[in-house]
Structures are given as structure tokens and as C-alpha cells.
Motif scaffolding. Sequence first.
Motif, PDB file in Angstrom:
ATOM      1  N   LEU A  40       0.824  -1.246   0.193  1.00 14.13           N
ATOM      2  CA  LEU A  40       0.019  -0.067   0.053  1.00 14.13           C
ATOM      3  C   LEU A  40       0.929   1.421  -0.014  1.00 14.13           C
ATOM      4  O   LEU A  40       0.516   2.061  -0.666  1.00 14.13           O
ATOM      5  CB  LEU A  40      -0.915   0.053   1.040  1.00 14.13           C
ATOM      6  N   ARG A  41       2.152   1.221   0.813  1.00 17.13           N
ATOM      7  CA  ARG A  41       2.814   2.452   0.803  1.00 17.13           C
ATOM      8  C   ARG A  41       3.411   2.741  -0.392  1.00 17.13           C
ATOM      9  O   ARG A  41       3.765   3.569  -0.974  1.00 17.13           O
ATOM     10  CB  ARG A  41       3.809   2.176   1.894  1.00 17.13           C
ATOM     11  N   GLU A  42       4.031   1.413  -1.308  1.00 14.28           N
ATOM     12  CA  GLU A  42       4.592   1.631  -2.557  1.00 14.28           C
ATOM     13  C   GLU A  42       3.642   2.222  -3.483  1.00 14.28           C
ATOM     14  O   GLU A  42       4.463   2.796  -4.512  1.00 14.28           O
ATOM     15  CB  GLU A  42       5.215   0.287  -2.730  1.00 14.28           C
ATOM     16  N   ILE A  43       2.540   1.839  -3.466  1.00 14.73           N
ATOM     17  CA  ILE A  43       1.440   2.438  -4.388  1.00 14.73           C
ATOM     18  C   ILE A  43       1.261   3.850  -4.189  1.00 14.73           C
ATOM     19  O   ILE A  43       0.937   4.600  -5.106  1.00 14.73           O
ATOM     20  CB  ILE A  43       0.108   1.771  -4.269  1.00 14.73           C
ATOM     21  N   GLY A  44       1.723   4.262  -2.797  1.00 16.93           N
ATOM     22  CA  GLY A  44       1.635   6.006  -2.733  1.00 16.93           C
ATOM     23  C   GLY A  44       0.690   6.128  -1.381  1.00 16.93           C
ATOM     24  O   GLY A  44       0.582   7.639  -1.476  1.00 16.93           O
ATOM     25  N   ASP A 203     -13.055 -18.295  -8.073  1.00 16.96           N
ATOM     26  CA  ASP A 203     -13.967 -17.146  -7.600  1.00 16.96           C
ATOM     27  C   ASP A 203     -13.129 -16.218  -6.374  1.00 16.96           C
ATOM     28  O   ASP A 203     -13.460 -15.190  -6.340  1.00 16.96           O
ATOM     29  CB  ASP A 203     -15.180 -18.052  -6.483  1.00 16.96           C
ATOM     30  N   GLU A 204     -12.242 -16.743  -5.828  1.00 15.85           N
ATOM     31  CA  GLU A 204     -11.234 -16.274  -4.895  1.00 15.85           C
ATOM     32  C   GLU A 204     -10.675 -15.072  -5.457  1.00 15.85           C
ATOM     33  O   GLU A 204     -10.157 -13.987  -4.905  1.00 15.85           O
ATOM     34  CB  GLU A 204     -10.650 -17.052  -3.908  1.00 15.85           C
ATOM     35  N   ALA A 205     -10.346 -14.931  -6.826  1.00 10.69           N
ATOM     36  CA  ALA A 205      -9.677 -14.209  -7.347  1.00 10.69           C
ATOM     37  C   ALA A 205     -10.376 -13.009  -7.667  1.00 10.69           C
ATOM     38  O   ALA A 205      -9.749 -11.595  -7.893  1.00 10.69           O
ATOM     39  CB  ALA A 205      -9.346 -14.607  -8.734  1.00 10.69           C
ATOM     40  N   ALA A 206     -11.675 -12.916  -7.391  1.00  8.76           N
ATOM     41  CA  ALA A 206     -12.540 -11.597  -7.839  1.00  8.76           C
ATOM     42  C   ALA A 206     -12.290 -10.527  -6.797  1.00  8.76           C
ATOM     43  O   ALA A 206     -12.800  -9.565  -7.132  1.00  8.76           O
ATOM     44  CB  ALA A 206     -13.976 -12.158  -7.816  1.00  8.76           C
ATOM     45  N   ASN A 207     -11.832 -10.721  -5.493  1.00  6.42           N
ATOM     46  CA  ASN A 207     -11.578  -9.736  -4.585  1.00  6.42           C
ATOM     47  C   ASN A 207     -10.218  -9.157  -4.805  1.00  6.42           C
ATOM     48  O   ASN A 207      -9.192  -9.582  -4.675  1.00  6.42           O
ATOM     49  CB  ASN A 207     -11.571 -10.229  -3.058  1.00  6.42           C
ATOM     50  N   VAL A 208     -10.313  -7.947  -5.555  1.00  2.42           N
ATOM     51  CA  VAL A 208      -9.049  -7.173  -5.789  1.00  2.42           C
ATOM     52  C   VAL A 208      -9.189  -5.651  -5.502  1.00  2.42           C
ATOM     53  O   VAL A 208     -10.313  -5.333  -4.920  1.00  2.42           O
ATOM     54  CB  VAL A 208      -8.873  -7.177  -7.360  1.00  2.42           C
ATOM     55  N   LEU A 209      -7.991  -5.079  -5.443  1.00  2.33           N
ATOM     56  CA  LEU A 209      -8.000  -3.689  -5.074  1.00  2.33           C
ATOM     57  C   LEU A 209      -7.500  -2.835  -6.124  1.00  2.33           C
ATOM     58  O   LEU A 209      -6.598  -3.051  -6.624  1.00  2.33           O
ATOM     59  CB  LEU A 209      -7.130  -3.242  -3.626  1.00  2.33           C
ATOM     60  N   TYR A 210      -8.218  -2.059  -6.842  1.00  4.13           N
ATOM     61  CA  TYR A 210      -7.946  -1.015  -7.747  1.00  4.13           C
ATOM     62  C   TYR A 210      -7.593   0.563  -7.154  1.00  4.13           C
ATOM     63  O   TYR A 210      -8.357   0.872  -6.657  1.00  4.13           O
ATOM     64  CB  TYR A 210      -8.847  -0.900  -8.778  1.00  4.13           C
ATOM     65  N   ILE A 211      -6.313   0.671  -6.933  1.00  9.38           N
ATOM     66  CA  ILE A 211      -5.830   1.917  -6.358  1.00  9.38           C
ATOM     67  C   ILE A 211      -4.863   2.579  -7.172  1.00  9.38           C
ATOM     68  O   ILE A 211      -3.625   2.228  -7.474  1.00  9.38           O
ATOM     69  CB  ILE A 211      -4.979   1.537  -4.842  1.00  9.38           C
ATOM     70  N   ASN A 213      -4.378   3.590 -10.234  1.00 14.43           N
ATOM     71  CA  ASN A 213      -4.149   3.053 -11.623  1.00 14.43           C
ATOM     72  C   ASN A 213      -3.274   1.795 -11.355  1.00 14.43           C
ATOM     73  O   ASN A 213      -2.662   1.411 -12.228  1.00 14.43           O
ATOM     74  CB  ASN A 213      -3.344   3.888 -12.441  1.00 14.43           C
ATOM     75  N   THR A 214      -3.385   1.287 -10.231  1.00 12.30           N
ATOM     76  CA  THR A 214      -2.584  -0.212  -9.930  1.00 12.30           C
ATOM     77  C   THR A 214      -3.718  -1.053  -9.704  1.00 12.30           C
ATOM     78  O   THR A 214      -4.437  -0.968  -8.543  1.00 12.30           O
ATOM     79  CB  THR A 214      -1.497  -0.015  -8.902  1.00 12.30           C
ATOM     80  N   LEU A 215      -3.650  -2.292  -9.935  1.00  9.80           N
ATOM     81  CA  LEU A 215      -4.476  -3.555  -9.861  1.00  9.80           C
ATOM     82  C   LEU A 215      -3.541  -4.418  -8.804  1.00  9.80           C
ATOM     83  O   LEU A 215      -2.718  -4.748  -9.195  1.00  9.80           O
ATOM     84  CB  LEU A 215      -4.914  -4.490 -10.876  1.00  9.80           C
ATOM     85  N   VAL A 216      -4.162  -4.459  -7.500  1.00  7.44           N
ATOM     86  CA  VAL A 216      -3.566  -5.538  -6.681  1.00  7.44           C
ATOM     87  C   VAL A 216      -4.519  -6.852  -6.701  1.00  7.44           C
ATOM     88  O   VAL A 216      -5.659  -6.771  -6.309  1.00  7.44           O
ATOM     89  CB  VAL A 216      -3.529  -4.729  -5.135  1.00  7.44           C
ATOM     90  N   HIS A 217      -3.903  -7.520  -6.784  1.00  6.63           N
ATOM     91  CA  HIS A 217      -4.484  -8.905  -6.947  1.00  6.63           C
ATOM     92  C   HIS A 217      -3.668 -10.243  -6.121  1.00  6.63           C
ATOM     93  O   HIS A 217      -2.572 -10.046  -5.804  1.00  6.63           O
ATOM     94  CB  HIS A 217      -4.729  -9.497  -8.175  1.00  6.63           C
ATOM     95  N   SER A 231      -3.015 -10.816 -16.834  1.00  3.47           N
ATOM     96  CA  SER A 231      -2.110 -10.573 -17.909  1.00  3.47           C
ATOM     97  C   SER A 231      -2.614 -10.358 -19.237  1.00  3.47           C
ATOM     98  O   SER A 231      -2.055  -9.523 -19.862  1.00  3.47           O
ATOM     99  CB  SER A 231      -0.956 -11.741 -17.460  1.00  3.47           C
ATOM    100  N   GLU A 232      -3.665 -11.266 -19.626  1.00  2.00           N
ATOM    101  CA  GLU A 232      -4.329 -11.125 -20.822  1.00  2.00           C
ATOM    102  C   GLU A 232      -5.135  -9.715 -21.168  1.00  2.00           C
ATOM    103  O   GLU A 232      -5.201  -9.223 -22.254  1.00  2.00           O
ATOM    104  CB  GLU A 232      -4.966 -12.306 -21.336  1.00  2.00           C
ATOM    105  N   LYS A 233      -5.798  -9.295 -19.860  1.00  2.00           N
ATOM    106  CA  LYS A 233      -7.020  -8.497 -19.886  1.00  2.00           C
ATOM    107  C   LYS A 233      -6.534  -6.752 -19.340  1.00  2.00           C
ATOM    108  O   LYS A 233      -7.224  -5.814 -19.716  1.00  2.00           O
ATOM    109  CB  LYS A 233      -8.303  -8.787 -19.244  1.00  2.00           C
ATOM    110  N   ILE A 234      -5.596  -6.961 -18.530  1.00  2.00           N
ATOM    111  CA  ILE A 234      -5.220  -5.736 -17.873  1.00  2.00           C
ATOM    112  C   ILE A 234      -3.881  -5.038 -18.461  1.00  2.00           C
ATOM    113  O   ILE A 234      -2.953  -5.681 -18.542  1.00  2.00           O
ATOM    114  CB  ILE A 234      -5.116  -5.948 -16.406  1.00  2.00           C
ATOM    115  N   ASP A 235      -3.994  -3.727 -18.775  1.00  2.00           N
ATOM    116  CA  ASP A 235      -2.835  -3.024 -19.774  1.00  2.00           C
ATOM    117  C   ASP A 235      -2.454  -2.032 -18.747  1.00  2.00           C
ATOM    118  O   ASP A 235      -1.524  -1.177 -19.061  1.00  2.00           O
ATOM    119  CB  ASP A 235      -3.299  -2.521 -20.857  1.00  2.00           C
ATOM    120  N   TYR A 236      -2.742  -1.908 -17.254  1.00  2.00           N
ATOM    121  CA  TYR A 236      -2.165  -1.068 -16.405  1.00  2.00           C
ATOM    122  C   TYR A 236      -1.278  -2.005 -15.417  1.00  2.00           C
ATOM    123  O   TYR A 236      -1.372  -3.010 -15.302  1.00  2.00           O
ATOM    124  CB  TYR A 236      -3.236  -0.086 -15.903  1.00  2.00           C
ATOM    125  N   PRO A 237      -0.567  -1.156 -14.511  1.00  6.85           N
ATOM    126  CA  PRO A 237       0.191  -1.751 -13.555  1.00  6.85           C
ATOM    127  C   PRO A 237      -0.347  -2.717 -12.683  1.00  6.85           C
ATOM    128  O   PRO A 237      -1.791  -2.563 -12.098  1.00  6.85           O
ATOM    129  CB  PRO A 237       0.860  -0.868 -12.801  1.00  6.85           C
TER     130      PRO A 237
END
Length: 269
Positions: A40-44, A203-211, A213-217, A231-237
Motif C-alpha cells: 500500500l505504501r509503495e503504491i503511494g 472465485d477467490e480471485a474476484a476480490n481485488v483492489l484498484y488503487i 491506476n494499479t491493480l492489486v490481486h 495478464s491478458e486483459k489488464i494493460d495497467y500496472p
Amino acid sequence: MAAFRYTHAVVSRLPNSLENQGNIDIEEAKKQHENYVRLLREIGLDVIELPPDESLPECVFVEDTAVVCNGTALIARSGAAHRTQEVETIRVVLKKELGLPIIEISDAQARLEGGDVLFTGREFFVGISQATNEAGARAVASAFPEYPCTPIKVPESKHLKSFITMGGPDLLCVGSGKEAQEVLKRMEREATFSYGIIILPEDEAANVLYINNTLVHRSVEEIPLSVKVFSEKIDYPRRPIKISQLASKSNGLTSSCILVRRTRHLRNL
């Protein structure tokens, strides 16, 4: 989208007493939580870390205690008496440390936990579950009248964010299982806006954080098939992280933080 730009996160360190709940490796859970906070800190984010409270084994799961949007905090009302003190602690932090306006739920019959509240940046969906009722959903609608707010029935034993979260601007991440797909269909019928959808094999992969412009999964070790989809669908960090121990007791990634957009510099407690 401004709705997903955050400056601060509130977290609570892990108490040893969580081990008494069973089915958790407490030392590994602590390591995973430390890595989570570091990320979380590294994301800013400026992270406020609360000390662990051994009398409150679930205090690490701060998400359930409040709903924060546009610089205002709605204090949740859990039906579980043992979680009342958690709410009191978070109320003080949000009000005194962050200086956020606080809204209390006036309806004594209302039940609301933050894990049932999904904000898309355009509207709210509130899961009607064992922890959250229709009166709780009405409290969210009243607190944030500038956004549509729709109650969505979910399986009683789980929170809405166990099934679906935001993976980016106007992008829903949802599991491929039957229950998750039923929740998605209900949301699509009731939604005010249209969204892109990523369906994930686990199913457990659906809980993510988008913070910011970064997707945490979750890590490839935990959700190998879904990481391939990301990796195939997301083009941001993207930032993968191991969260298996905490996820065994909670929604996973969203449950261990409250995200806030605020400009004032804060200190750790």
C-alpha cells in the motif's frame, strides 16, 4: 477516475488472538499483512497503522467498520456485539486523525458492514446478507445521496465483495462460480450504468483492489488461472501479493484496509 485516487489507508495490525479462530497460521498471516501494508505504501498511500487489540481478534478486518466516500465516513452498524469496539476505534481515527465528517446510522434496526458495500465510482451496490439488511442499504443511500444506491441479495454467509469488486474504472471483476454469476446478473439488471466485466476462473480471485491506476490481486501461487486472465486483459500496472491466510477469514484484499482520499499529512499511531 477520481473515485479511485486515494491518499491514505487505515489498517490494523494482526492480533495473536486471531489464531484462536482456527484454520490460520498466525505467523504467516502476520508476514502477509506486513507485505500488504508495504505494498500500500509503495503504491503511494500514507498508511495509518493501528496497534493490534488482543481483545478483538477480527480487528485486522477494518473494512467492515465504515464506508468512506468523497471525504465523508458513514460509520457501520454490525449486528455482532463483539465488533462494536472495532467500530468505536475506527470512528475516532477517521474523525480525529483524518478529520473526516462522520455520519451515524440513526435507524436502530439497520445492520451494515463495509464488506457488503461496493462503490463503482458512479453508484453504490449494497449486498443484503447475514451482516447487512435493507435498512443498512437505505443508510448508505441517505449518506451519499449524490449516487444511485441499489441493494443486491447475496448468499447470507458472505459479503458482496467476496463475489465482485472493481478491477479498474468501470470494470467489474467477478468469479465464474454459480453464486458469483447470480450476483452479477442481479447487479446487471439493477445497475444504472454499464460496466466492463472480467470473469475469473477462481472465485477467490474476484476480490481485488484498484488503487491509483494499479491493480492489486492475489499471487500466481494462489490463483494461477486468474493471473493468466489478468495478464491478458489488464494493460495497467499490476501487483500480485500472497494473502491466503487473511483471505481464509475474510474477503481477502479489500477487508484489511479503509481507503481514504485526503490531503493532510498523517502520522502513524
